[in-house]
Structures are given as structure tokens and as C-alpha cells.
Design a protein around this motif. Structure first.
Motif, mmCIF file in Angstrom:
data_model
loop_
_atom_site.group_PDB
_atom_site.id
_atom_site.type_symbol
_atom_site.label_atom_id
_atom_site.label_comp_id
_atom_site.label_asym_id
_atom_site.label_seq_id
_atom_site.Cartn_x
_atom_site.Cartn_y
_atom_site.Cartn_z
ATOM 1 N N THR A 32 -7.733 2.721 -17.226
ATOM 2 C CA THR A 32 -7.286 2.695 -15.823
ATOM 3 C C THR A 32 -8.431 3.054 -14.864
ATOM 4 O OG1 THR A 32 -6.343 4.902 -16.114
ATOM 5 C CG2 THR A 32 -4.815 3.039 -16.213
ATOM 6 N N ALA A 56 -0.403 -2.817 -9.350
ATOM 7 C CA ALA A 56 -0.516 -1.519 -8.652
ATOM 8 C C ALA A 56 -0.519 -1.734 -7.135
ATOM 9 C CB ALA A 56 -1.781 -0.795 -9.104
ATOM 10 N N GLN A 114 2.301 8.641 -18.066
ATOM 11 C CA GLN A 114 2.959 9.644 -17.212
ATOM 12 C C GLN A 114 3.921 10.511 -18.026
ATOM 13 O OE1 GLN A 114 4.522 7.787 -13.615
ATOM 14 N NE2 GLN A 114 2.543 6.843 -13.147
ATOM 15 N N ASP A 132 4.162 -0.287 -4.028
ATOM 16 C CA ASP A 132 4.931 0.217 -2.872
ATOM 17 C C ASP A 132 6.018 -0.786 -2.486
ATOM 18 O OD1 ASP A 132 3.544 2.510 -2.751
ATOM 19 O OD2 ASP A 132 2.290 1.946 -1.020
ATOM 20 N N ASN A 137 -0.585 3.129 -10.545
ATOM 21 C CA ASN A 137 0.388 4.121 -10.073
ATOM 22 C C ASN A 137 1.748 3.984 -10.762
ATOM 23 O OD1 ASN A 137 0.827 1.637 -8.991
ATOM 24 N ND2 ASN A 137 0.452 2.209 -6.870
ATOM 25 N N ALA A 161 -5.693 2.437 -7.697
ATOM 26 C CA ALA A 161 -5.333 3.303 -8.821
ATOM 27 C C ALA A 161 -4.021 2.810 -9.431
ATOM 28 C CB ALA A 161 -5.183 4.739 -8.341
ATOM 29 N N GLU A 171 -9.335 0.825 -11.608
ATOM 30 C CA GLU A 171 -9.549 1.360 -10.259
ATOM 31 C C GLU A 171 -10.910 0.914 -9.727
ATOM 32 O OE1 GLU A 171 -8.556 5.471 -9.906
ATOM 33 O OE2 GLU A 171 -9.125 5.534 -7.788
#
Ligand code: BEZ
Length: 207
Positions: free
Chosen positions: A81, A53, A18, A57, A93, A91, A85
Motif C-alpha cells: 500500500t 481508494a 484493518q 468517499d 483507505n 492512501a 500511495e
């Protein structure tokens, strides 16, 4: 020397999937889980990053950021990655550091040459909002970690950082907690109301 609990988590700037990240700036006053895996395109690592992953959340809801690292390149991470997935149904994240220079691996003593000559072992560091190391954990390449356990430890760390309690064996959120022995019975009553005294040094209460 290896990092110990309570030490400052060393800062670094690294390339990730990222973009470039300065660890302390990226982390800010969040909690962070920094974890290494030995190698991209390997089976156990594929399951670990996929499962993490799936928990992302949940970690975000606990003001906690996740950052993975291995000595593979960002290009390899990006290629891998897709496999994660495809096979794990999720995915990735969170960022993965491409630590080809081994700067992060060395700062955090993640290479244990008698286990794996040049690759990082399965290290986990939970770092608090104060940038101090709150948990270290090391697993060998052959054993995938239990990220539900890491989440459980995070719950305990966050609770005990806020309240004068400790968590007993196999505690999970909602279970009774142990009142800090530093509190007198009067202070314990004031803070918690009712509690049970099993022994003078072992008092439990429901939060
Ligand atoms: C694995 O993820 O399965 C693995 C990685 C490095 C060495 C051995 C196993």
C-alpha cells in the motif's frame, strides 16, 4: 457451485489490513463491494486499488463499504500500500483481506485455474443490505476494471431497489428511467406523474 445473483453472500472471518473482520458484522446493513485482485506488487492491481481508494468517499456517501482480497498476506498488503500511495497519489483507505488460506477465494469462487493457477482473478461482488449478491463480475488479470462502471451499477441497484423502475442502456444518474412493466398506466401516473409510452412495454419517465 459459483455464486449467483440473489444468493446469500457467504459469511467469513478474515485477517485484513484493518484487523480481523467478520464480513456480515462488518458490513451490517450497508451495501458492500467485495473485490479480488490477483497479486500484490503488480501493475494493474496497483492502479485498481489506487483508483478505488479515490472513490471511497463517494462509495461511503452511498452507504457502501469496500473490501479487497487477494491470497497475499496482510504483511505484503501493508508493504504494497506504500507503493500504491506513492504511485497513485492516494492512501488505501479500505481493508484488504490477507487470504493466504484461500478461504474467501474459495467461498466466492475467485480462483479460476484455467486463467490463473493459484491466484484470484478480478472478481467483483456487490452485496446488498440484505446480504444478497446483487452483481457479479469477472475480469482477467490482463484487464483492469472500470470502477466508475461499478459505481454506476451501484447507483442503478440502489435506485431500482427503492423504486419500481429499471435503468436503460448506458444509463447514468439523472437520465430517464424505464417504468416497471408490472405497473399499469394508472399506477404509473400515480407514482410518476407524466411518462412517455414508446411501446406498451417501454415507458420512460424523468425522476
Ligand atoms: C497485474 O496486476 O498487472 C497483474 C497481476 C497478475 C497477473 C498479471 C498481471
Amino acid at each position: 457451485m459459483a455464486l449467483r445473483l440473489g444468493d446469500e453472500a457467504p459469511n467469513f472471518t478474515a485477517n485484513t489490513t484493518q484487523g480481523e473482520i467478520n464480513f456480515h458484522e462488518w458490513k451490517g446493513d450497508s451495501w458492500a463491494i467485495l473485490f479480488s485482485h490477483p497479486k500484490d506488487f503488480t501493475p494493474v492491481c496497483t492502479t485498481e486499488l489506487g483508483y478505488t481508494a479515490k472513490l471511497a468517499d463517494r462509495f461511503a456517501g452511498k452507504n457502501t463499504k469496500v473490501l479487497a482480497v487477494s491470497v497475499d498476506s496482510v504483511e505484503d498488503h501493508n508493504a504494497w500500500t506504500g507503493d500504491i500511495e506513492e504511485t497513485q497519489g492516494v492512501a488505501v483507505n479500505f481493508p484488504i483481506i490477507g487470504d493466504t488460506s484461500r478461504e474467501v477465494a474459495e467461498l466466492y469462487d475467485m480462483i479460476h485455474p484455467n486463467e490463473l493457477a493459484t491466484l484470484t482473478v478480478r472478481s467483483v461482488f456487490i452485496v446488498g443490505p440484505d446480504n444478497k449478491v446483487k452483481l457479479t463480475l469477472t475480469y482477467p488479470a490482463s484487464t483492469g476494471r472500470n470502477f466508475d462502471e461499478i459505481d454506476r451499477v451501484l447507483d442503478s441497484l440502489q435506485l431500482t431497489a427503492e423504486r419500481p423502475v429499471a435503468t436503460p442502456v448506458n444509463w447514468t444518474p439523472g437520465d430517464d428511467v424505464i417504468i416497471s412493466p408490472a405497473l399499469s398506466d394508472e399506477e404509473a401516473t400515480e407514482k410518476f406523474g407524466e411518462f412517455v409510452t414508446h411501446k406498451p412495454y417501454l415507458r420512460t419517465t424523468t425522476l
